[in-house]
Each structure stands twice: as C-alpha cells, then as structure tokens.
Design a protein around this motif. Structure first.
Motif, PDB file in Angstrom:
ATOM      1  N   GLN A  23       0.853  -1.175   0.000  1.00 23.06           N
ATOM      2  CA  GLN A  23       0.000   0.000   0.000  1.00 23.06           C
ATOM      3  C   GLN A  23       0.893   1.231   0.000  1.00 23.06           C
ATOM      4  OE1 GLN A  23      -2.427  -0.234   3.475  1.00 23.06           O
ATOM      5  NE2 GLN A  23      -3.788  -1.786   2.614  1.00 23.06           N
ATOM      6  N   MET A  24       0.562   2.198  -0.837  1.00 19.54           N
ATOM      7  CA  MET A  24       1.311   3.438  -0.884  1.00 19.54           C
ATOM      8  C   MET A  24       0.848   4.309   0.270  1.00 19.54           C
ATOM      9  SD  MET A  24       3.260   3.184  -3.521  1.00 19.54           S
ATOM     10  CE  MET A  24       3.742   4.746  -4.139  1.00 19.54           C
ATOM     11  N   ARG A  25       1.810   4.897   0.938  1.00 17.17           N
ATOM     12  CA  ARG A  25       1.445   5.830   1.994  1.00 17.17           C
ATOM     13  C   ARG A  25       2.422   6.982   1.987  1.00 17.17           C
ATOM     14  NH1 ARG A  25       3.903   4.482   7.416  1.00 17.17           N
ATOM     15  NH2 ARG A  25       5.534   3.000   6.902  1.00 17.17           N
ATOM     16  N   ASP A  26       2.006   8.096   2.421  1.00 16.32           N
ATOM     17  CA  ASP A  26       2.805   9.316   2.445  1.00 16.32           C
ATOM     18  C   ASP A  26       3.728   9.255   3.651  1.00 16.32           C
ATOM     19  OD1 ASP A  26       3.790  11.793   2.041  1.00 16.32           O
ATOM     20  OD2 ASP A  26       1.959  12.892   2.470  1.00 16.32           O
ATOM     21  N   VAL A  27       5.066   9.302   3.358  1.00 18.23           N
ATOM     22  CA  VAL A  27       6.021   9.239   4.469  1.00 18.23           C
ATOM     23  C   VAL A  27       6.816  10.528   4.598  1.00 18.23           C
ATOM     24  CG1 VAL A  27       6.254   6.745   4.458  1.00 18.23           C
ATOM     25  CG2 VAL A  27       7.733   8.127   3.005  1.00 18.23           C
ATOM     26  N   GLY A  28       6.656  11.458   3.637  1.00 20.69           N
ATOM     27  CA  GLY A  28       7.384  12.711   3.723  1.00 20.69           C
ATOM     28  C   GLY A  28       7.591  13.296   2.329  1.00 20.69           C
ATOM     29  N   GLU A  29       8.363  14.376   2.253  1.00 23.42           N
ATOM     30  CA  GLU A  29       8.623  15.053   0.994  1.00 23.42           C
ATOM     31  C   GLU A  29      10.120  15.201   0.792  1.00 23.42           C
ATOM     32  OE1 GLU A  29       6.771  18.857   1.080  1.00 23.42           O
ATOM     33  OE2 GLU A  29       4.755  18.051   1.008  1.00 23.42           O
ATOM     34  N   ALA A  30      10.505  15.290  -0.458  1.00 17.00           N
ATOM     35  CA  ALA A  30      11.901  15.567  -0.796  1.00 17.00           C
ATOM     36  C   ALA A  30      11.909  16.737  -1.753  1.00 17.00           C
ATOM     37  CB  ALA A  30      12.544  14.343  -1.440  1.00 17.00           C
ATOM     38  N   HIS A  31      12.747  17.709  -1.486  1.00 16.71           N
ATOM     39  CA  HIS A  31      12.910  18.853  -2.370  1.00 16.71           C
ATOM     40  C   HIS A  31      14.249  18.671  -3.088  1.00 16.71           C
ATOM     41  CE1 HIS A  31       9.530  21.104  -0.729  1.00 16.71           C
ATOM     42  NE2 HIS A  31       9.892  20.631   0.451  1.00 16.71           N
ATOM     43  N   ILE A  32      14.187  18.556  -4.389  1.00 12.99           N
ATOM     44  CA  ILE A  32      15.393  18.345  -5.180  1.00 12.99           C
ATOM     45  C   ILE A  32      15.626  19.574  -6.026  1.00 12.99           C
ATOM     46  CG2 ILE A  32      16.459  16.920  -6.964  1.00 12.99           C
ATOM     47  CD1 ILE A  32      14.780  14.606  -5.915  1.00 12.99           C
ATOM     48  N   ARG A  33      16.841  20.059  -5.966  1.00 14.00           N
ATOM     49  CA  ARG A  33      17.193  21.268  -6.688  1.00 14.00           C
ATOM     50  C   ARG A  33      18.513  21.010  -7.415  1.00 14.00           C
ATOM     51  NH1 ARG A  33      17.955  25.882  -2.552  1.00 14.00           N
ATOM     52  NH2 ARG A  33      19.533  24.397  -1.948  1.00 14.00           N
ATOM     53  N   THR A  34      18.630  21.498  -8.634  1.00 14.73           N
ATOM     54  CA  THR A  34      19.892  21.336  -9.360  1.00 14.73           C
ATOM     55  C   THR A  34      20.546  22.699  -9.519  1.00 14.73           C
ATOM     56  OG1 THR A  34      18.815  21.590 -11.499  1.00 14.73           O
ATOM     57  CG2 THR A  34      19.056  19.355 -10.674  1.00 14.73           C
ATOM     58  N   ARG A  35      21.857  22.663  -9.608  1.00 17.19           N
ATOM     59  CA  ARG A  35      22.612  23.883  -9.842  1.00 17.19           C
ATOM     60  C   ARG A  35      23.388  23.723 -11.139  1.00 17.19           C
ATOM     61  NH1 ARG A  35      25.860  25.017  -4.534  1.00 17.19           N
ATOM     62  NH2 ARG A  35      24.877  23.249  -3.574  1.00 17.19           N
ATOM     63  N   VAL A  36      23.709  24.846 -11.745  1.00 18.69           N
ATOM     64  CA  VAL A  36      24.490  24.818 -12.973  1.00 18.69           C
ATOM     65  C   VAL A  36      25.850  24.209 -12.667  1.00 18.69           C
ATOM     66  CG1 VAL A  36      25.542  26.238 -14.765  1.00 18.69           C
ATOM     67  CG2 VAL A  36      23.309  26.838 -13.861  1.00 18.69           C
ATOM     68  N   GLY A  37      26.332  23.360 -13.571  1.00 22.36           N
ATOM     69  CA  GLY A  37      27.591  22.649 -13.335  1.00 22.36           C
ATOM     70  C   GLY A  37      28.770  23.554 -13.158  1.00 22.36           C
ATOM     71  N   GLN A  38      29.741  23.067 -12.456  1.00 25.00           N
ATOM     72  CA  GLN A  38      30.980  23.792 -12.266  1.00 25.00           C
ATOM     73  C   GLN A  38      32.130  22.809 -12.420  1.00 25.00           C
ATOM     74  OE1 GLN A  38      30.081  24.920  -8.153  1.00 25.00           O
ATOM     75  NE2 GLN A  38      32.016  24.005  -7.567  1.00 25.00           N
ATOM     76  N   VAL A  39      33.278  23.311 -12.817  1.00 22.56           N
ATOM     77  CA  VAL A  39      34.441  22.460 -13.011  1.00 22.56           C
ATOM     78  C   VAL A  39      35.061  22.173 -11.648  1.00 22.56           C
ATOM     79  CG1 VAL A  39      36.727  22.318 -14.079  1.00 22.56           C
ATOM     80  CG2 VAL A  39      34.854  23.436 -15.284  1.00 22.56           C
ATOM     81  N   VAL A  40      35.292  20.890 -11.361  1.00 17.74           N
ATOM     82  CA  VAL A  40      35.906  20.485 -10.093  1.00 17.74           C
ATOM     83  C   VAL A  40      37.122  19.633 -10.405  1.00 17.74           C
ATOM     84  CG1 VAL A  40      33.774  20.573  -8.751  1.00 17.74           C
ATOM     85  CG2 VAL A  40      34.392  18.474  -9.924  1.00 17.74           C
ATOM     86  N   SER A  41      38.037  19.546  -9.438  1.00 15.57           N
ATOM     87  CA  SER A  41      39.263  18.783  -9.660  1.00 15.57           C
ATOM     88  C   SER A  41      39.185  17.371  -9.083  1.00 15.57           C
ATOM     89  CB  SER A  41      40.459  19.532  -9.069  1.00 15.57           C
ATOM     90  OG  SER A  41      40.261  19.727  -7.683  1.00 15.57           O
ATOM     91  N   GLN A  42      38.259  17.133  -8.168  1.00 13.40           N
ATOM     92  CA  GLN A  42      38.135  15.796  -7.578  1.00 13.40           C
ATOM     93  C   GLN A  42      36.694  15.526  -7.175  1.00 13.40           C
ATOM     94  OE1 GLN A  42      40.768  15.838  -4.265  1.00 13.40           O
ATOM     95  NE2 GLN A  42      39.528  17.223  -3.045  1.00 13.40           N
ATOM     96  N   ARG A  43      36.389  14.231  -7.020  1.00 10.30           N
ATOM     97  CA  ARG A  43      35.034  13.830  -6.640  1.00 10.30           C
ATOM     98  C   ARG A  43      34.856  13.936  -5.120  1.00 10.30           C
ATOM     99  NH1 ARG A  43      32.342  10.687 -10.668  1.00 10.30           N
ATOM    100  NH2 ARG A  43      33.694  10.406 -12.462  1.00 10.30           N
ATOM    101  N   VAL A  44      33.613  14.216  -4.710  1.00  5.51           N
ATOM    102  CA  VAL A  44      33.270  14.302  -3.291  1.00  5.51           C
ATOM    103  C   VAL A  44      32.119  13.328  -3.042  1.00  5.51           C
ATOM    104  CG1 VAL A  44      32.392  15.833  -1.490  1.00  5.51           C
ATOM    105  CG2 VAL A  44      33.972  16.721  -3.196  1.00  5.51           C
ATOM    106  N   GLU A  45      32.199  12.593  -1.954  1.00  6.56           N
ATOM    107  CA  GLU A  45      31.122  11.665  -1.588  1.00  6.56           C
ATOM    108  C   GLU A  45      29.891  12.470  -1.145  1.00  6.56           C
ATOM    109  OE1 GLU A  45      31.179   8.309  -1.801  1.00  6.56           O
ATOM    110  OE2 GLU A  45      33.104   8.586  -2.804  1.00  6.56           O
TER     111      GLU A  45
END
Length: 134
Positions: A23-45
């Motif tokens: 059964q589907m039930r409401d457990v909360g909300e998630a707000h997802i937002r994206t930002r314009v990409g930027q150049v990075v030198s390494q990955r971050v967890e």
C-alpha cells in the motif's frame, strides 16, 4: 494365529501462507534542486548539510582547446644579381610634314633638332650603351 493390524491414523498437514500486500502511503517530501555545473578537480562523496542530503552527480566532458604552435620558420634572403643583355631592334619614328599649298606663310614646322642631328643623337646613345656592356 493372531495377526496384528497396523495402527492407522490420519494426520492433517498444515501450511501457513503469507500474502503480501503493498500500500502506498505518504512518508514525507523531498525537495530536489539542481545547480548549474561547475568544473571540479576531484570527486566528493555525498554529504549532509543540516537536514539536507547533498549527492554530487558528475559527468566527464571532453575539452578541446586550440593553441598556436610554431611549426617551422622560413628564412628568405634576397640576392641581388646583375645581368647584362644586348637588345638590337630597329626603331621607327613618324614625322609629320605640313604643307602650305596656298603659300600663306602662316604654317610653320618646328623640330627639336634637324633631321640629321636627331638621328646622330640616337646613334650616339646606342654606341654608349654598347660600350657600357663590354
């Protein structure tokens, strides 16, 4: 003779069955937002900022750059040469002769030099040119 009868009994077998219902039930909300990409030198967890989970999403892009490259140099030097040649040809000259048929005296011819003098001047130039060549 006494024959014994085996003891007969009936056993009931039982099985439990689990029926799953979703059964589907409401457990909360998630707000997802994206930002314009930027150049990075390494990955971050993924990391937490307050009550927000931040999950970095990466992509690799091929970057083509244009650069100026000196491939070679051409060195060009001018060399001055002198070449002497003798050209012989017949030069033609036109002259205009004006007649005064009515003998009015109003028509006059003027020359830079007399006919013989002009030819002699030309011959003198040719002679000097020939001497310079030899």
């Amino acid at each position: 003779m006494n024959v014994e009868q085996p003891d007969e009994r009936t056993l009931e077998l039982r099985e439990e069955e689990l029926i799953v219902q979703r059964q589907m039930r409401d457990v909360g909300e998630a707000h997802i937002r994206t930002r314009v990409g930027q150049v990075v030198s390494q990955r971050v967890e993924p990391y937490q900022e307050g009550d927000v989970l931040i999950v970095p999403v990466y992509e690799e892009q091929l970057v083509v750059t244009k650069r100026l490259l000196l491939r070679e140099q051409l060195r060009i030097r001018r060399v001055t040469t002198t070449q002497r040649q003798l050209f012989e040809d017949t030069l033609k000259k036109e002259r205009v002769e004006v007649d005064d048929p009515g003998q009015t005296g109003m028509v006059h011819e003027q020359f830079a030099a007399d006919e013989g003098g002009a030819d002699r001047r030309h011959d003198g130039l040719v002679d000097r040119f020939r001497r310079a060549l030899h």
